[in-house]
Write a protein that holds these residues in place. Sequence first.
Motif, PDB file in Angstrom:
ATOM      1  N   PRO A   1      -5.024  20.903  12.676  1.00 14.18           N
ATOM      2  CA  PRO A   1      -4.878  19.625  12.477  1.00 14.18           C
ATOM      3  C   PRO A   1      -5.588  19.056  11.455  1.00 14.18           C
ATOM      4  N   GLU A   2      -4.916  18.092  10.274  1.00 17.42           N
ATOM      5  CA  GLU A   2      -4.831  18.259   9.199  1.00 17.42           C
ATOM      6  C   GLU A   2      -6.311  17.960   8.713  1.00 17.42           C
ATOM      7  N   THR A   3      -7.235  17.267  10.245  1.00 15.11           N
ATOM      8  CA  THR A   3      -8.782  16.771   9.553  1.00 15.11           C
ATOM      9  C   THR A   3      -9.740  17.811   9.234  1.00 15.11           C
ATOM     10  N   SER A   4      -9.070  19.547   9.572  1.00 19.03           N
ATOM     11  CA  SER A   4     -10.276  20.609   8.609  1.00 19.03           C
ATOM     12  C   SER A   4     -10.706  20.680   7.730  1.00 19.03           C
ATOM     13  N   GLU A   5     -11.773  20.944   7.536  1.00 21.63           N
ATOM     14  CA  GLU A   5     -12.637  20.845   6.091  1.00 21.63           C
ATOM     15  C   GLU A   5     -12.591  22.095   5.982  1.00 21.63           C
ATOM     16  N   LEU A   6     -13.074  22.267   4.114  1.00 17.21           N
ATOM     17  CA  LEU A   6     -13.391  23.587   3.910  1.00 17.21           C
ATOM     18  C   LEU A   6     -15.451  22.779   3.645  1.00 17.21           C
ATOM     19  N   LYS A   7     -15.564  23.588   4.584  1.00 15.94           N
ATOM     20  CA  LYS A   7     -17.279  23.161   4.306  1.00 15.94           C
ATOM     21  C   LYS A   7     -17.722  24.446   3.667  1.00 15.94           C
ATOM     22  N   PRO A   8     -18.830  23.995   2.965  1.00 13.94           N
ATOM     23  CA  PRO A   8     -19.781  24.786   1.971  1.00 13.94           C
ATOM     24  C   PRO A   8     -21.094  25.714   2.628  1.00 13.94           C
TER      25      PRO A   8
ATOM     26  N   VAL B   1       6.872  10.394  11.547  1.00 11.59           N
ATOM     27  CA  VAL B   1       6.586  11.003  10.205  1.00 11.59           C
ATOM     28  C   VAL B   1       6.959  12.531  10.761  1.00 11.59           C
ATOM     29  N   ILE B   2       7.224  13.746   9.625  1.00  7.25           N
ATOM     30  CA  ILE B   2       7.646  14.780  10.202  1.00  7.25           C
ATOM     31  C   ILE B   2       6.514  15.526  10.412  1.00  7.25           C
ATOM     32  N   LYS B   3       6.741  16.768  11.144  1.00  3.09           N
ATOM     33  CA  LYS B   3       5.740  17.795  11.830  1.00  3.09           C
ATOM     34  C   LYS B   3       5.693  18.731  10.957  1.00  3.09           C
ATOM     35  N   SER B   4       7.350  19.078  11.668  1.00  4.42           N
ATOM     36  CA  SER B   4       7.511  20.765  10.479  1.00  4.42           C
ATOM     37  C   SER B   4       9.029  20.382  10.340  1.00  4.42           C
TER      38      SER B   4
ATOM     39  N   TYR C   1      19.846  34.837   3.768  1.00  8.36           N
ATOM     40  CA  TYR C   1      17.982  35.509   3.333  1.00  8.36           C
ATOM     41  C   TYR C   1      18.262  35.510   1.595  1.00  8.36           C
ATOM     42  N   GLY C   2      16.011  35.568   1.967  1.00 13.29           N
ATOM     43  CA  GLY C   2      16.519  36.112   0.180  1.00 13.29           C
ATOM     44  C   GLY C   2      15.347  34.685  -0.053  1.00 13.29           C
ATOM     45  N   ASP C   3      14.340  34.467  -1.026  1.00  8.81           N
ATOM     46  CA  ASP C   3      13.554  33.865  -1.074  1.00  8.81           C
ATOM     47  C   ASP C   3      14.270  32.255  -1.698  1.00  8.81           C
ATOM     48  N   GLY C   4      13.208  31.280  -0.765  1.00 10.57           N
ATOM     49  CA  GLY C   4      14.058  30.175  -1.580  1.00 10.57           C
ATOM     50  C   GLY C   4      14.833  30.049   0.272  1.00 10.57           C
ATOM     51  N   TRP C   5      15.673  30.918   0.292  1.00  9.96           N
ATOM     52  CA  TRP C   5      16.505  30.586   1.192  1.00  9.96           C
ATOM     53  C   TRP C   5      16.574  29.493   2.872  1.00  9.96           C
ATOM     54  N   ASN C   6      15.675  30.575   3.299  1.00 11.60           N
ATOM     55  CA  ASN C   6      15.401  30.246   4.793  1.00 11.60           C
ATOM     56  C   ASN C   6      13.463  29.510   4.747  1.00 11.60           C
ATOM     57  N   GLU C   7      13.203  28.292   5.043  1.00  9.19           N
ATOM     58  CA  GLU C   7      11.902  28.303   4.725  1.00  9.19           C
ATOM     59  C   GLU C   7      11.204  27.106   5.626  1.00  9.19           C
ATOM     60  N   LEU C   8      10.623  27.784   5.820  1.00  8.25           N
ATOM     61  CA  LEU C   8       9.379  26.794   7.172  1.00  8.25           C
ATOM     62  C   LEU C   8       8.379  25.501   6.854  1.00  8.25           C
ATOM     63  N   SER C   9       8.497  24.093   6.396  1.00 10.28           N
ATOM     64  CA  SER C   9       7.100  23.444   6.187  1.00 10.28           C
ATOM     65  C   SER C   9       6.738  23.020   7.455  1.00 10.28           C
ATOM     66  N   LEU C  10       5.360  22.436   7.084  1.00 12.51           N
ATOM     67  CA  LEU C  10       4.852  21.848   8.210  1.00 12.51           C
ATOM     68  C   LEU C  10       4.030  21.124   7.278  1.00 12.51           C
ATOM     69  N   TYR C  11       3.684  19.893   7.664  1.00 15.01           N
ATOM     70  CA  TYR C  11       3.508  18.556   7.250  1.00 15.01           C
ATOM     71  C   TYR C  11       2.023  18.017   8.332  1.00 15.01           C
TER      72      TYR C  11
ATOM     73  N   LYS D   1      21.129  24.724   7.729  1.00 14.17           N
ATOM     74  CA  LYS D   1      20.801  23.631   9.100  1.00 14.17           C
ATOM     75  C   LYS D   1      19.154  23.039   8.474  1.00 14.17           C
ATOM     76  N   ARG D   2      19.128  21.571   9.669  1.00 10.46           N
ATOM     77  CA  ARG D   2      17.682  22.013  10.017  1.00 10.46           C
ATOM     78  C   ARG D   2      17.265  22.037  11.030  1.00 10.46           C
ATOM     79  N   ILE D   3      15.436  22.544  11.588  1.00  8.29           N
ATOM     80  CA  ILE D   3      15.288  21.900  13.220  1.00  8.29           C
ATOM     81  C   ILE D   3      13.842  21.280  12.529  1.00  8.29           C
ATOM     82  N   ILE D   4      14.218  19.612  13.005  1.00  7.84           N
ATOM     83  CA  ILE D   4      13.237  19.105  12.245  1.00  7.84           C
ATOM     84  C   ILE D   4      12.172  18.564  14.004  1.00  7.84           C
ATOM     85  N   GLU D   5      10.625  18.890  13.258  1.00 13.18           N
ATOM     86  CA  GLU D   5      10.077  18.618  14.724  1.00 13.18           C
ATOM     87  C   GLU D   5       9.502  16.824  13.676  1.00 13.18           C
ATOM     88  N   TYR D   6       8.704  15.728  15.620  1.00  9.19           N
ATOM     89  CA  TYR D   6       8.349  14.819  14.362  1.00  9.19           C
ATOM     90  C   TYR D   6       7.095  14.823  15.034  1.00  9.19           C
ATOM     91  N   TYR D   7       5.755  14.155  14.726  1.00 12.26           N
ATOM     92  CA  TYR D   7       4.705  13.822  15.458  1.00 12.26           C
ATOM     93  C   TYR D   7       4.699  12.849  16.675  1.00 12.26           C
TER      94      TYR D   7
END
Length: 363
Positions: free
Chosen positions: A39-46, A98-101, A120-130, A357-363
């Motif tokens: 969850p995006e609400t997690s905080e970095l606490k001092p 909104v896109i989740k992944s 294959y290779g750096d930047g060819w196949n990626e997974l992004s989380l939002y 090809k893209r696999i899109i998951e939504y909230y």
Amino acid sequence: MAQKKKKATPPPPPVVEGLRASVPESSAVTHPPMPVPVPETSELKPSAKKVAQKKYPSEPFVYFPSADTIAKTEDVLRNEAQLKSYSSGNFPKKKTPVIKSLKESYFDLENNKKDTIRQYGDGWNELSLYDKNGNITKLYVVFLDEKTQKDSSYLTTNYLYRGDKLARKEHFSYATRNKIATEEFEYDSKGKKTKDFYFALDENGNTIEEPGRGSWSVYKYPNLNEEIEEKYERNEVAGNFYVLQNIIYRKLNSQGKIANEERVEWPNKEPYSTYTFAYDEKGNRIKSTSSFGDETITTYNKKGDIIKETRNQTDSSETTTYVYKYDKNDNWVQRVSETVKENKNGKQEKSTPLLCKRIIEYY
């Protein structure tokens, strides 16, 4: 007059308070299923233990000693930091839902598009989380295990925010899982970026103080439609201080887009490259021209995706066309691109069509 050498300045204090982040991954993530975003609400606490804060000067930049006499292009070391910047494009589009992944996989289409060969290779196949605001939070590079025929995703970039502004990017080696670099950003009261810092790290997480392994940029806004970026890098000739490398002057149009850009390599006065850009009424860049004689013309469809891009040079041209398939939310899930190169004699060379090809998951 020659400037007196100063001690090398340490990096700025980490941006911690108020950052939103998830915990960096320490191992591979196997698919399916896809990794579940924290969850995006997690905080970095001092820490509960009070830590003494270091003080840093407001102007941490040092020029060459006797810069006007010894700074020459052939003397300046420009070793780039050994880090690739991964990108999957300006996604997600801020729509509902909104896109989740978003997972991208690339394939060559061979034998008249009958056979698909995984790339294959750096930047060819990626997974992004939002997060739910459409901000990217994590970026993975994806590899296929040939024995299991399953994908594994390895963290390459972690994104941390303060409010709606990107405050830090943490870069990781997918091979060792170690953090290899950090980028930190500062903004003014109007939300404009004023500074960014890049630091390469060793295996113990310490800043690598070597030429070409760090850079700082300062952004200035003299007028409403003007932006100036000064970029500094560690340089051996200057005693491993941060020294001014180049200045970028940008003119913005009424949309806030870059209309003109000039790059001046310090200590020269005249720009070594100039770029001009044109946009449509939606803010899409439709043309760019450089002082080197290059020109790029871009065409979009009604959904805002590129369908044709032509890059003209003095002795050749290259045209890439794109064909899409969309899901019910108007986000593309399949794209085929083909490129045709033509030299000054009219001889053409066609590339193997590339399928994404893209696999899109939504909230």
